[in-house]
Write a protein that holds these residues in place. Structure first.
Motif, mmCIF file in Angstrom:
data_model
loop_
_atom_site.group_PDB
_atom_site.id
_atom_site.type_symbol
_atom_site.label_atom_id
_atom_site.label_comp_id
_atom_site.label_asym_id
_atom_site.label_seq_id
_atom_site.Cartn_x
_atom_site.Cartn_y
_atom_site.Cartn_z
ATOM 1 N N ASN A 1 5.293 -1.670 35.042
ATOM 2 C CA ASN A 1 3.984 -1.093 34.794
ATOM 3 C C ASN A 1 4.047 0.414 35.009
ATOM 4 O OD1 ASN A 1 4.176 -0.839 37.568
ATOM 5 N ND2 ASN A 1 2.714 -2.488 38.003
ATOM 6 N N VAL A 2 2.889 1.068 35.017
ATOM 7 C CA VAL A 2 2.870 2.524 35.158
ATOM 8 C C VAL A 2 3.517 2.960 36.465
ATOM 9 C CG1 VAL A 2 1.387 4.558 35.331
ATOM 10 C CG2 VAL A 2 0.820 2.746 33.701
ATOM 11 N N GLN A 3 3.181 2.285 37.549
ATOM 12 C CA GLN A 3 3.708 2.670 38.860
ATOM 13 C C GLN A 3 5.222 2.528 38.917
ATOM 14 O OE1 GLN A 3 2.062 0.358 42.078
ATOM 15 N NE2 GLN A 3 2.798 1.753 43.658
ATOM 16 N N LYS A 4 5.747 1.441 38.399
ATOM 17 C CA LYS A 4 7.192 1.238 38.432
ATOM 18 C C LYS A 4 7.903 2.246 37.537
ATOM 19 C CE LYS A 4 10.690 -2.405 38.417
ATOM 20 N NZ LYS A 4 10.912 -3.871 38.436
ATOM 21 N N ARG B 1 9.850 -0.554 47.227
ATOM 22 C CA ARG B 1 10.472 -1.746 46.653
ATOM 23 C C ARG B 1 11.028 -1.457 45.264
ATOM 24 N NH1 ARG B 1 6.377 -4.735 46.673
ATOM 25 N NH2 ARG B 1 5.867 -4.851 44.463
ATOM 26 N N HIS B 2 10.280 -0.713 44.471
ATOM 27 C CA HIS B 2 10.779 -0.347 43.140
ATOM 28 C C HIS B 2 12.025 0.533 43.232
ATOM 29 C CE1 HIS B 2 7.384 -2.264 41.464
ATOM 30 N NE2 HIS B 2 6.532 -1.253 41.499
ATOM 31 N N TYR C 1 7.849 10.549 51.128
ATOM 32 C CA TYR C 1 7.038 9.430 51.616
ATOM 33 C C TYR C 1 6.672 8.537 50.440
ATOM 34 C CZ TYR C 1 3.098 6.660 53.115
ATOM 35 O OH TYR C 1 2.265 5.611 53.371
ATOM 36 N N ARG C 2 6.766 7.228 50.657
ATOM 37 C CA ARG C 2 6.449 6.290 49.581
ATOM 38 C C ARG C 2 5.658 5.102 50.122
ATOM 39 N NH1 ARG C 2 8.652 7.821 45.146
ATOM 40 N NH2 ARG C 2 10.481 9.166 45.170
ATOM 41 N N SER C 3 4.845 4.537 49.250
ATOM 42 C CA SER C 3 4.153 3.305 49.605
ATOM 43 C C SER C 3 5.163 2.168 49.634
ATOM 44 C CB SER C 3 3.063 2.986 48.579
ATOM 45 O OG SER C 3 3.654 2.642 47.329
ATOM 46 N N GLU C 4 4.759 1.047 50.183
ATOM 47 C CA GLU C 4 5.642 -0.113 50.243
ATOM 48 C C GLU C 4 6.054 -0.562 48.852
ATOM 49 O OE1 GLU C 4 5.555 -4.714 51.947
ATOM 50 O OE2 GLU C 4 4.050 -3.274 52.591
#
Length: 387
Positions: free
Chosen positions: A318-321, A282-283, A275-278
């Motif tokens: 960034n950190v998330q990507k 996208r990344h 499961y992933r956030s939107e």
């Protein structure tokens, strides 16, 4: 960077109520105070620019300011935990708070971000490309310094970290004699083709490694392979890289949603099944420089016989990507980023409170956590004096 530390310059740039406090204390009698300096969120300690400035002020004024650095440079700091205690005459310290807080908060948060990014992708080298996103040379110096501090903290845990940056003025923070970089999109437009831009660069700088932007014409794969074919010896020697900087409005050449999913399925199928956030999705498989885009570029280079051509990725790392790229095991060699610059500027606000007057503990209600604990060093192994 040399900064004016005269009383006149400090008074002009500090909050008026601090200037007035200094005048009141000078009129009614000075006392010895201790300030606790902290942030309200977890950070990585990056105090050098602040401490150097305090030392310069102390030297200019001919006064002594004691510095107890509780958390040395590069150390993780919890929310509300004092990074440093400053002790001296109230009249010598009262008007400095505005300016030294400016020099502490943002570097500490940026260092934290850089540290996290490097830990997410331990095998990838990072290049600090923050300069053009900074508000002047002061911020540029703070951000480059912060990236170097976060990088060294991550390197202690086995990460490659930041190996350089994009400007000569701040390259010393990374132990480099100069900045790094090859070409912007403007040069591609000037040359009229990606291959011609590569030729121009190589003719001008024949001894430099060749890193070519390949997204200008929307033909990342085609142009990347064309440059490698034009310079096969450089490609074979591992001295060539293609830089992916595809903007978020389109897919890398040859990709669409279905093909992006297919690319990840070929290489890291387990990454796409969680499961992933939107934003994470996208990344992973979206437009711009996604994990699928990096994998597709690597596939094309390998299939064409250029396994030693490297991939440099930029655009919003960034950190998330970085975390998504790590989960997809994206084959990135170098990341160019300025996204360690804090996004929520309110999180960078450092704060200082006096916690002792003439040796007697006293602090405003609600900030008792700043008081020195029993047995806390007054000038321990990490302590130092300014002036």
């Amino acid at each position: 960077m040399t900064e004016d530390v005269s009383d006149r310059a400090i008074a002009a740039r500090t909050d008026v109520y601090f200037n007035r406090t200094r005048q009141i204390v000078q009129k009614f009698g000075d006392c010895r105070v201790t300030y606790a300096v902290f942030l309200r969120r977890p950070v990585v300690s990056a105090p050098r620019i602040m401490l150097d400035w305090i030392a310069a002020v102390a030297a200019h004024r001919g006064v002594r300011i004691e510095v107890d650095l509780v958390h040395p440079e590069g150390e993780w700091v919890g929310a509300g935990d004092p990074i440093v205690y400053l002790t001296g005459a109230f009249a010598d310290l009262a008007d400095l708070e505005t300016l030294y807080l400016q020099k502490l908060g943002a570097p500490c948060v940026a260092a934290f971000n850089a540290w996290q990014m490097c830990l997410e992708l331990k095998t990838v080298a990072f290049l600090a490309m923050d300069a053009r996103h900074c508000a002047g040379e002061g911020m540029q110096e703070m951000m480059a310094y912060a990236a170097s501090v976060g990088s060294r903290a991550a390197q202690r845990d086995g990460a490659r970290g930041f190996t350089g940056n994009a400007t000569d003025a701040t390259a010393h923070f990374f132990g480099q004699p100069h900045g790094y970089g090859t070409m912007p999109h403007a040069l591609i437009g000037y040359a009229g083709s990606t291959v011609r831009a590569a030729e121009m660069f190589h003719e001008t700088f024949p001894d430099e490694n060749l890193t070519v932007l390949v997204d200008y014409f929307g033909r990342e794969v085609s142009d990347g392979l064309a440059v490698a074919a034009r310079f096969p010896e450089i490609a074979a020697a591992g001295r060539m890289a293609v830089r992916l900087d595809t903007h978020g409005g389109r897919f890398l050449e040859g990709l669409d949603p279905a093909e992006s999913y297919a690319v990840i399925e070929r290489h890291m199928p387990e990454a796409i099944r969680r499961y992933r956030s939107e934003t994470d999705l996208r990344h992973m498989v979206g437009t711009g420089v996604s994990a699928a885009a990096v994998w597709r570029m690597r596939e094309a280079l390998n299939q064409a016989g250029y396994p030693r051509v490297k991939i440099v990725a930029s655009s919003g790392f960034n950190v998330q990507k970085c975390r998504v790229m790590a989960e997809a095991s994206a084959p990135i060699d170098v990341i160019g980023t300025g996204s360690f610059i804090p996004e929520a500027w309110g999180e960078t606000y450092a704060t200082a409170d006096i916690v002792a007057y003439d040796g007697h503990p006293r602090v405003k209600v609600g900030r008792e956590f700043l008081l020195r604990q029993n047995g806390h060093r007054q000038n321990g192994p990490n302590g130092q004096n300014a002036g």
